[in-house]
Design a protein around this motif. Structure first.
Motif, PDB file in Angstrom:
ATOM      1  N   UNK A  50      17.179 -17.763 -38.863  1.00  0.00           N
ATOM      2  CA  UNK A  50      16.156 -17.576 -37.833  1.00  0.00           C
ATOM      3  C   UNK A  50      16.105 -18.657 -36.768  1.00  0.00           C
ATOM      4  N   UNK A  57      19.173 -20.512 -35.629  1.00  0.00           N
ATOM      5  CA  UNK A  57      20.434 -20.907 -34.999  1.00  0.00           C
ATOM      6  C   UNK A  57      20.998 -19.737 -34.208  1.00  0.00           C
ATOM      7  N   UNK A  58      21.857 -20.088 -33.258  1.00  0.00           N
ATOM      8  CA  UNK A  58      22.556 -19.073 -32.475  1.00  0.00           C
ATOM      9  C   UNK A  58      23.362 -18.159 -33.398  1.00  0.00           C
ATOM     10  N   UNK A  96      21.223 -15.681 -35.107  1.00  0.00           N
ATOM     11  CA  UNK A  96      20.817 -14.645 -34.166  1.00  0.00           C
ATOM     12  C   UNK A  96      21.931 -13.616 -34.000  1.00  0.00           C
ATOM     13  N   UNK A  97      23.150 -14.129 -33.854  1.00  0.00           N
ATOM     14  CA  UNK A  97      24.280 -13.212 -33.689  1.00  0.00           C
ATOM     15  C   UNK A  97      24.509 -12.401 -34.956  1.00  0.00           C
ATOM     16  N   UNK A 100      22.246 -11.531 -37.198  1.00  0.00           N
ATOM     17  CA  UNK A 100      21.229 -10.478 -37.320  1.00  0.00           C
ATOM     18  C   UNK A 100      21.478  -9.362 -36.307  1.00  0.00           C
ATOM     19  N   UNK A 101      21.953  -9.733 -35.115  1.00  0.00           N
ATOM     20  CA  UNK A 101      22.249  -8.703 -34.118  1.00  0.00           C
ATOM     21  C   UNK A 101      23.316  -7.744 -34.645  1.00  0.00           C
ATOM     22  N   UNK A 109      21.779  -5.480 -37.282  1.00  0.00           N
ATOM     23  CA  UNK A 109      20.808  -4.483 -36.846  1.00  0.00           C
ATOM     24  C   UNK A 109      21.401  -3.489 -35.860  1.00  0.00           C
ATOM     25  N   UNK A 138      24.928  -3.169 -29.723  1.00  0.00           N
ATOM     26  CA  UNK A 138      24.266  -4.165 -28.884  1.00  0.00           C
ATOM     27  C   UNK A 138      24.965  -5.514 -29.021  1.00  0.00           C
ATOM     28  N   UNK A 149      28.202  -6.030 -29.422  1.00  0.00           N
ATOM     29  CA  UNK A 149      29.379  -6.003 -28.549  1.00  0.00           C
ATOM     30  C   UNK A 149      28.944  -6.178 -27.097  1.00  0.00           C
ATOM     31  N   UNK A 190      26.447  -7.785 -26.105  1.00  0.00           N
ATOM     32  CA  UNK A 190      26.025  -9.167 -25.906  1.00  0.00           C
ATOM     33  C   UNK A 190      27.196 -10.141 -26.000  1.00  0.00           C
ATOM     34  N   UNK A 191      28.414  -9.632 -26.130  1.00  0.00           N
ATOM     35  CA  UNK A 191      29.574 -10.510 -26.159  1.00  0.00           C
ATOM     36  C   UNK A 191      29.844 -11.130 -27.523  1.00  0.00           C
ATOM     37  N   UNK A 192      29.304 -10.516 -28.570  1.00  0.00           N
ATOM     38  CA  UNK A 192      29.510 -11.020 -29.924  1.00  0.00           C
ATOM     39  C   UNK A 192      30.641 -10.213 -30.558  1.00  0.00           C
TER      40      UNK A 192
END
Lengths: 528, 370
Positions: free
Chosen positions: B224, B226-227, B230-231, B233-234, B237, B241, B243, B245-247
């Protein structure tokens, strides 16, 4: 949306509409979902043999009301009468038995089956298919000539155009003996010519004594085809008028509850240097099917270039390629002087391109996240909050509060789950994220899809402001009105190709022909 | 069409629902106990007393809890990335191999010097065992549930071979390594606390219980704050989204599984260096699978994982006492009770939610709110 433009061939409304008996009566229908009061004490009469429009913003309760009629939901209170008789509809089978047919926004067809098989599906009537098919073939032939519902019964559904697939859906309801047809957003995916054809079908149906209910948010179409129109707001019917006695403006006002500015106010554009250039771009899917075919375009600083086209003709893929989500089979994309064809989305974002995706639920947002977390999506490396090892949540909160105030996100609560915001406010969160950083180039897909009228106004104003501040904007929208009112130049796209370029003043009919694949000059000739 | 769904208040979501599930599980378990002719209330009393009623029992409960926290966190991290890691058992087994190799290499060195390296070795081995399934999932689309289960079997077979053919002692009948030197073994907490007058009896709880708590805090920060979290969890979920967001979802899948495998591996330090003092077959004893239930019940939140790990610790220790006190309630019966808790708290987690939501909506409207 352009005020009171009335499309051609408006029928004079049926004179004696008010005297006709009721086909459907909703008497005091009330429905709650948890704390959401979706339908409040609905009293509505739909007259036999009329075309009745039902309009309202997203979440106003239109779909709930029709779902109750079609047996998907049960009303908490109230009753439904069909042809004066009280009915209890607990399933779609009972609705069909009562003579009600529904054409959903998302078609319910089996793509790999033929038209005939789809029509028969669930209504075979015998253990072997032979006699049923013979019967259905005869019925289809009769319906085709009666109602202009021509579709090849042996064609595979996947090979049909969207307009033809919709006709199959209508045929299905008629084959099951529907006397009352409900169409949910029937024109969302049609070209202007297909819309005209649909309206002719609806009038034929009406001429044969059928009753039609059209749910839509396109007010011009309500004006063009309906006899009576009812407006829903916040779960209530706020008005029912004969269509002849109302106007687009008064409908919009009734929907939103206040005066709405439908015209977009904008001055002439002052185009500068080319900021985004697409050069002979070709995209293919995994099977090698060409989705974008040799497309070239330029967007200059200070202009909005709109791409008009029926959904599914390569616009989505084009936007995704520019954003770096898909990679080109051939061709090049340049942002200013930099070639970005092979870069990934975060590199392209860093170069100053912002992307408002077409489908905010699938791509633009992570719905279970808080609103502020979504403000960080794609910008999770932004030094404002990503300085050290841990994210600076206080900085994110402060940014979110400022941006949400600026973009009028309601409620302005950064810690609320994104799924709980309305469609319009979700879109504003994306706008705050993508525009808030002042990008050089903005690519926008369906900016106002599923967004209520009040928010549409705000979103359009933001895009014009961006343009006037010298940004280059590429806009894709299925709403031709939106394209025409926002764009400085319009490109038409069909089957992956740019079929023509025109000015926003160009007539809807001419743009429609280009959207259907005719080249620009041919379209001009055809409408001249 | 607005879906008929609403959020429950956090208090209901995180407290009322789990307790309701637990209560139903115990009710059904009580009926089972009743059916075999024992008094359920008495059984509960024995379990609670056995687990929490005296220092030695508490010590055992904490020892079980420690292992479950690690495997629970392991499964939880993978859940956040949208992955169902059913391989905690095998990853912990390999973690044990890492610890044992290290301890055998530096046998006789003081435990406080060996411990940091033992933690690293166990995490490394656990992560390595998770890497192949992770890579196959990320780059080849092989389903992680299938591959991690297969890797559990591979781990078990590998261990038999190693302990029989390679690491086993010459002349010994049992497939296990030699016992570590006294100095290299982790001390028990009882060694520190008995002089202070707290009698933990023979309970095996050791300093790893603190490492487990630290791991929970680490996971919370990671997910919850760190970057990377976040990536992660993205991707879990909404991969589309991500991809956008560039992840790179594949990269996140691999990284998440490495962390998950590492956490499972840490569980082995508690067992091998802390309690058994040697590597032996099946020392994980199902803790990897319990970790799935722990993560489900703890709703993949580190705090919830610690709480539900404690609950399973109580069930294990209390269950052992119950089986000892009441011969009619066999060890298998305890497994049934545990299974009921897993069933109601994990698999049927959402059973009472819709009803609770309706109930709340009704009381709210009755109270005049809309």
């Amino acid at each position: 949306m352009q005020g009171s433009v009335r499309p051609q061939s408006v029928p004079s409304s049926i004179p004696s509409a008010a005297d006709r008996p009721a086909a459907i009566e909703f008497v005091g229908i009330d429905k709650r979902f948890g704390a959401n009061h979706a339908n409040r004490n609905i009293h509505l009469t739909i007259r036999a043999g009329s075309i009745h429009g039902l309009v309202g913003e997203n979440g106003a309760g239109k779909s709930t009301l029709m779902s109750i009629l079609y047996g998907f939901y049960q009303a908490d209170r109230g009753e439904i009468r069909v042809n004066g008789r009280k009915v209890a509809i607990r399933s779609s089978a009972q609705a069909i038995a009562a003579g009600i047919g529904m054409v959903h926004q998302q078609f319910m067809l089996v793509d790999t089956m033929s038209v005939l098989e789809n029509v028969l599906l669930g209504a075979e009537g015998s253990a072997t298919l032979g006699p049923a098919e013979k019967r259905a073939r005869a019925v289809l032939a009769r319906l085709a000539s009666d109602y202009e519902l021509e579709v090849d019964p042996d064609a595979t559904v996947a090979d049909l155009s969207v307009g033809e697939q919709q006709r199959v859906e209508i045929l299905k309801t008629l084959y099951r003996g529907a006397e009352i047809l409900i169409l949910d957003e029937p024109t969302a995916v049609l070209t202007p010519a297909e819309v005209e054809h649909l309206f002719r079908i609806l009038r034929r149906l009406q001429g044969e004594g059928k009753t039609v209910v059209v749910i839509t948010h396109k007010l011009k179409e309500i004006m063009a085809v309906t006899d009576e129109v009812s407006v829903m707001r916040k779960g209530e019917i706020v008005a029912t008028w004969p269509t002849a006695d109302t106007s687009v403006e008064s409908l919009a006002e009734a929907m939103v509850g206040r005066r709405v500015l439908l015209e977009v106010e904008k001055g002439p554009s002052v185009p500068g240097a080319v900021e985004l250039a697409v050069d002979h771009l070709t995209l293919t899917d995994k099977r090698g099917v060409v989705q974008v075919d040799d497309v070239s375009l330029e967007v200059r600083a200070g202009e909005i270039v709109g791409i008009a086209g029926v959904a599914g003709n390569g616009q989505s893929e084009l936007l995704e390629a520019i954003a770096g989500i898909r990679h080109a089979a051939s061709g090049a994309i340049r942002l200013g002087e930099t070639e970005i064809t092979r870069l990934d989305p975060s590199e392209i974002r860093d170069l100053g391109l912002a992307h408002i995706p077409e489908d905010r639920h699938r791509m633009g947002l992570v719905l279970p996240f808080t609103a502020e977390e979504n403000l960080m999506l794609g910008y999770q490396d932004d030094p404002r909050w990503a300085k050290g090892l841990l994210l600076d949540m206080a900085a994110l909160r402060a940014t979110a509060e400022a941006e949400f105030a600026d973009f009028d996100v309601r409620p302005p609560e950064p810690a609320q789950r994104t799924a709980l915001f309305s469609g319009g406010n979700q879109q504003k969160i994306i706008l705050a994220r993508e525009i808030g950083r002042e990008p050089k180039v903005l690519i926008v897909g369906q900016p106002t899809r599923g967004v209520d009228i009040g928010a549409i106004e705000a979103i359009h104003r933001r895009l014009i402001e961006m343009r006037d501040a010298g940004r280059a904007i590429l806009l894709v929208s299925a709403e031709l009105d939106e394209i025409r009112s926002l764009s400085d130049r319009i490109l038409c796209m069909c089957q992956g190709r740019i079929t023509g370029e025109c000015r926003p003043e160009t007539s809807e009919a001419e743009i429609g022909l280009m959207m259907a694949g005719l080249s620009g000059t041919a379209a001009k000739g055809a409408t001249a | 069409m607005s879906a008929p769904h609403r959020d429950l208040p956090p208090l209901v979501d995180y407290v009322v629902v789990p307790f309701l599930n637990l209560a139903v599980a115990f009710l059904v378990a009580g009926l089972v106990v009743l059916a075999i002719g024992e008094n359920p209330l008495q059984a509960v009393a024995i379990m609670l007393h056995g687990a929490l009623g005296y220092p030695e029992g508490i010590g055992f409960t904490l020892y079980y809890t420690t292992g479950f926290v690690f495997t629970g966190l392991s499964v939880a991290v993978a859940f956040h990335a949208g992955l169902f890691n059913t391989g905690a058992e095998g990853q912990a087994t390999l973690g044990g191999l890492g610890v044992a190799l290290l301890c055998l290499t530096f046998d006789g060195a003081p435990w406080w010097l060996v411990l940091p390296f033992a933690l690293a070795a166990s995490a490394l081995f656990g992560a390595a065992w998770a890497f192949v399934p992770a890579w196959l999932q990320a780059r080849r689309g092989s389903h992680i549930v299938i591959t991690t289960i297969m890797f559990n079997y591979l781990a078990a077979t590998l261990m038999v071979w190693l302990l029989v053919e390679v690491l086993g002692q010459p002349g010994s009948m049992s497939p296990e390594t030699k016992t570590f030197e006294e100095a290299t073994r982790l001390p028990f907490l009882r060694d520190f606390l008995t002089p202070l007058g707290i009698d933990l009896g023979q309970s095996p709880v050791n300093p790893m219980v603190f490492v487990a708590l630290a791991a929970a805090v680490f996971v919370w920060l990671l997910i919850w704050r760190t970057r990377f979290g976040f990536e992660l969890r993205t991707v879990g979920q909404n991969p589309t989204a991500a991809v956008y967001a560039g992840i790179d979802p594949g990269g996140i899948v691999i990284a998440a599984m490495l962390i998950s495998g590492g956490l499972s591996g840490l569980m082995a330090v508690n067992e091998v260096m802390g309690v058994q003092h040697r590597l032996l077959l099946e020392f994980v004893a199902g803790a990897g699978f319990v970790g799935i239930a722990v993560a489900l019940m703890g709703r993949s939140h580190p705090f919830g994982v610690v709480l539900s790990a404690a609950l399973f610790g109580i069930l294990y220790q209390g269950g052992a006492e119950l089986a000892f006190e009441k011969p009619a309630i066999s060890r298998d019966m305890i497994v049934v009770i545990q299974a009921l808790v897993i069933l109601f708290a994990g698999a049927l987690e959402h059973m009472f939610r819709p009803a609770l939501g309706r109930l709340l909506a009704r009381t709210e409207t009755a109270g005049g709110r809309t």
